[in-house]
Scaffold this motif. Structure first.
Motif, mmCIF file in Angstrom:
data_model
loop_
_atom_site.group_PDB
_atom_site.id
_atom_site.type_symbol
_atom_site.label_atom_id
_atom_site.label_comp_id
_atom_site.label_asym_id
_atom_site.label_seq_id
_atom_site.Cartn_x
_atom_site.Cartn_y
_atom_site.Cartn_z
ATOM 1 N N GLY A 106 0.735 -1.220 -0.016
ATOM 2 C CA GLY A 106 -0.060 0.128 0.157
ATOM 3 C C GLY A 106 0.713 1.393 -0.033
ATOM 4 O O GLY A 106 0.408 2.312 -0.225
ATOM 5 N N ASP A 107 1.953 1.172 0.144
ATOM 6 C CA ASP A 107 3.011 2.426 0.082
ATOM 7 C C ASP A 107 3.251 2.799 -1.347
ATOM 8 O O ASP A 107 3.762 3.771 -1.614
ATOM 9 C CB ASP A 107 4.291 1.909 0.789
ATOM 10 C CG ASP A 107 4.149 1.691 2.306
ATOM 11 O OD1 ASP A 107 4.980 0.972 2.961
ATOM 12 O OD2 ASP A 107 3.171 2.148 2.854
ATOM 13 N N SER A 108 2.641 1.895 -2.390
ATOM 14 C CA SER A 108 2.984 2.271 -3.732
ATOM 15 C C SER A 108 2.253 3.495 -4.002
ATOM 16 O O SER A 108 0.966 3.672 -3.789
ATOM 17 C CB SER A 108 2.818 1.166 -4.532
ATOM 18 O OG SER A 108 3.463 0.069 -4.283
ATOM 19 N N ALA A 109 3.015 4.704 -4.411
ATOM 20 C CA ALA A 109 2.422 5.862 -4.838
ATOM 21 C C ALA A 109 3.625 6.596 -5.337
ATOM 22 O O ALA A 109 4.594 6.430 -5.619
ATOM 23 C CB ALA A 109 1.882 6.544 -3.483
ATOM 24 N N VAL A 110 2.923 7.931 -5.426
ATOM 25 C CA VAL A 110 3.959 9.006 -6.056
ATOM 26 C C VAL A 110 4.292 10.063 -4.837
ATOM 27 O O VAL A 110 3.214 10.518 -4.214
ATOM 28 C CB VAL A 110 3.595 9.717 -7.129
ATOM 29 C CG1 VAL A 110 4.555 10.832 -7.599
ATOM 30 C CG2 VAL A 110 2.944 8.912 -8.461
ATOM 31 N N TYR A 111 5.496 10.019 -4.432
ATOM 32 C CA TYR A 111 5.641 11.057 -3.392
ATOM 33 C C TYR A 111 6.402 12.377 -3.863
ATOM 34 O O TYR A 111 7.518 12.454 -4.477
ATOM 35 C CB TYR A 111 6.725 10.158 -2.444
ATOM 36 C CG TYR A 111 5.972 8.907 -1.807
ATOM 37 C CD1 TYR A 111 5.994 7.796 -2.389
ATOM 38 C CD2 TYR A 111 5.310 9.201 -0.499
ATOM 39 C CE1 TYR A 111 5.649 6.776 -1.639
ATOM 40 C CE2 TYR A 111 4.861 8.273 0.096
ATOM 41 C CZ TYR A 111 4.777 6.862 -0.654
ATOM 42 O OH TYR A 111 4.130 5.968 0.201
ATOM 43 N N ALA A 157 4.258 13.131 -15.288
ATOM 44 C CA ALA A 157 5.550 12.742 -14.785
ATOM 45 C C ALA A 157 6.437 14.179 -14.370
ATOM 46 O O ALA A 157 7.618 14.214 -14.439
ATOM 47 C CB ALA A 157 6.360 12.158 -15.837
ATOM 48 N N GLU A 158 5.621 15.234 -13.848
ATOM 49 C CA GLU A 158 6.141 16.298 -13.324
ATOM 50 C C GLU A 158 5.380 16.699 -11.988
ATOM 51 O O GLU A 158 4.344 15.910 -11.908
ATOM 52 C CB GLU A 158 6.116 17.784 -14.165
ATOM 53 C CG GLU A 158 6.894 17.451 -15.530
ATOM 54 C CD GLU A 158 6.760 18.724 -16.256
ATOM 55 O OE1 GLU A 158 7.261 18.674 -17.431
ATOM 56 O OE2 GLU A 158 6.306 19.583 -15.817
ATOM 57 N N GLY A 159 6.035 17.583 -11.112
ATOM 58 C CA GLY A 159 5.274 17.919 -9.992
ATOM 59 C C GLY A 159 4.348 18.899 -10.485
ATOM 60 O O GLY A 159 4.444 19.686 -11.329
#
Lengths: 115, 111
Positions: free
Chosen positions: A84-89, B41-43
């Motif tokens: 569940g930690d899969s994500a974008v940080y 793919a960008e912030g």
């Protein structure tokens, strides 16, 4: 010159591993943040640091720990990774907000996939 | 409990026409509102903001409108251009000066 940079951009790792994501800002800001963008695309704040003091922790599991060696860096350490930690940080920074001023500048994101 | 809501996950607009992105909030203590734009793919990057003492702020092709009584804000882009195609996040801030984001709206501007 990238204002807020974070590494790695992509990270694939196995469950149970410990990993770190690094972040640096060259904007001279005094507050840095970590946000998580979950599967529903919400951007949720995890931590913020102001002058080396943790000032926000939004019920994040204690497997996540921010480390700020100085005002320009805020690294994110994650222990015992779970699926569940899969994500974008996203790392971010801002000046200490005056009245109504709270513009945050984001890094490009780190895509974490736990398998 | 989502304090900032963007109920339209996607919006398609013809090039040259107006794009209107909407955002609703529930916390009456929010006093500062921002729009961020995010390419793949960008912030997210800051686009425009508005304080609660105003009801409109304009910057070039971008205008943000705030209706405090309805707890509603909108972002108008006119004329829309293909390069505007991105995800737009609404965000709100209160006295704690932390941002609460909506879930974003994917804008597609068709040539």
């Amino acid at each position: 010159d990238t204002a807020v940079s974070q590494t790695p951009k992509y990270l694939v790792t196995q469950m149970g591993n410990d990993k770190s994501i690094k972040c640096e800002q060259n904007l001279g800001h005094d507050t840095m943040y970590w946000y998580k963008q979950d599967s529903k695309k919400f951007l949720k704040i995890m931590f913020s640091y102001n002058n080396k003091e943790l000032i926000i922790n939004e019920t994040v599991p204690n497997r996540f720990s921010p480390k700020s060696p100085d005002k320009a860096h805020l690294n994110l350490h994650i222990n015992s990774l779970e699926l569940g930690d899969s994500a974008v940080y996203f790392c971010a920074s801002s000046r200490r907000g005056g009245l109504g001023v709270n513009t945050i500048y984001f890094g490009e994101g780190s895509w974490l996939t736990v398998v | 409990d989502q304090q900032v809501k963007q109920n339209s996950p996607s919006l398609s607009v013809q090039e040259g026409r107006i794009s209107i992105l909407n955002c609703d909030y529930t916390n009456s203590m929010f006093d500062y509102f921002l729009w961020y734009k995010k390419y793949p793919a960008e912030g997210p990057t800051f686009l425009i903001s508005i304080s609660s003492i105003k009801d409109k702020n304009e910057d070039g092709r971008f205008t943000v409108f705030l209706n405090k009584s309805a707890k509603h804000l909108s972002l108008h882009i006119v004329p829309s251009q293909p390069g505007d195609s991105a995800v737009y996040f609404c965000a709100a801030s209160g006295s704690a000066r932390q941002l609460t984001f909506g879930s974003g709206t994917q804008l597609t501007v068709l040539p």
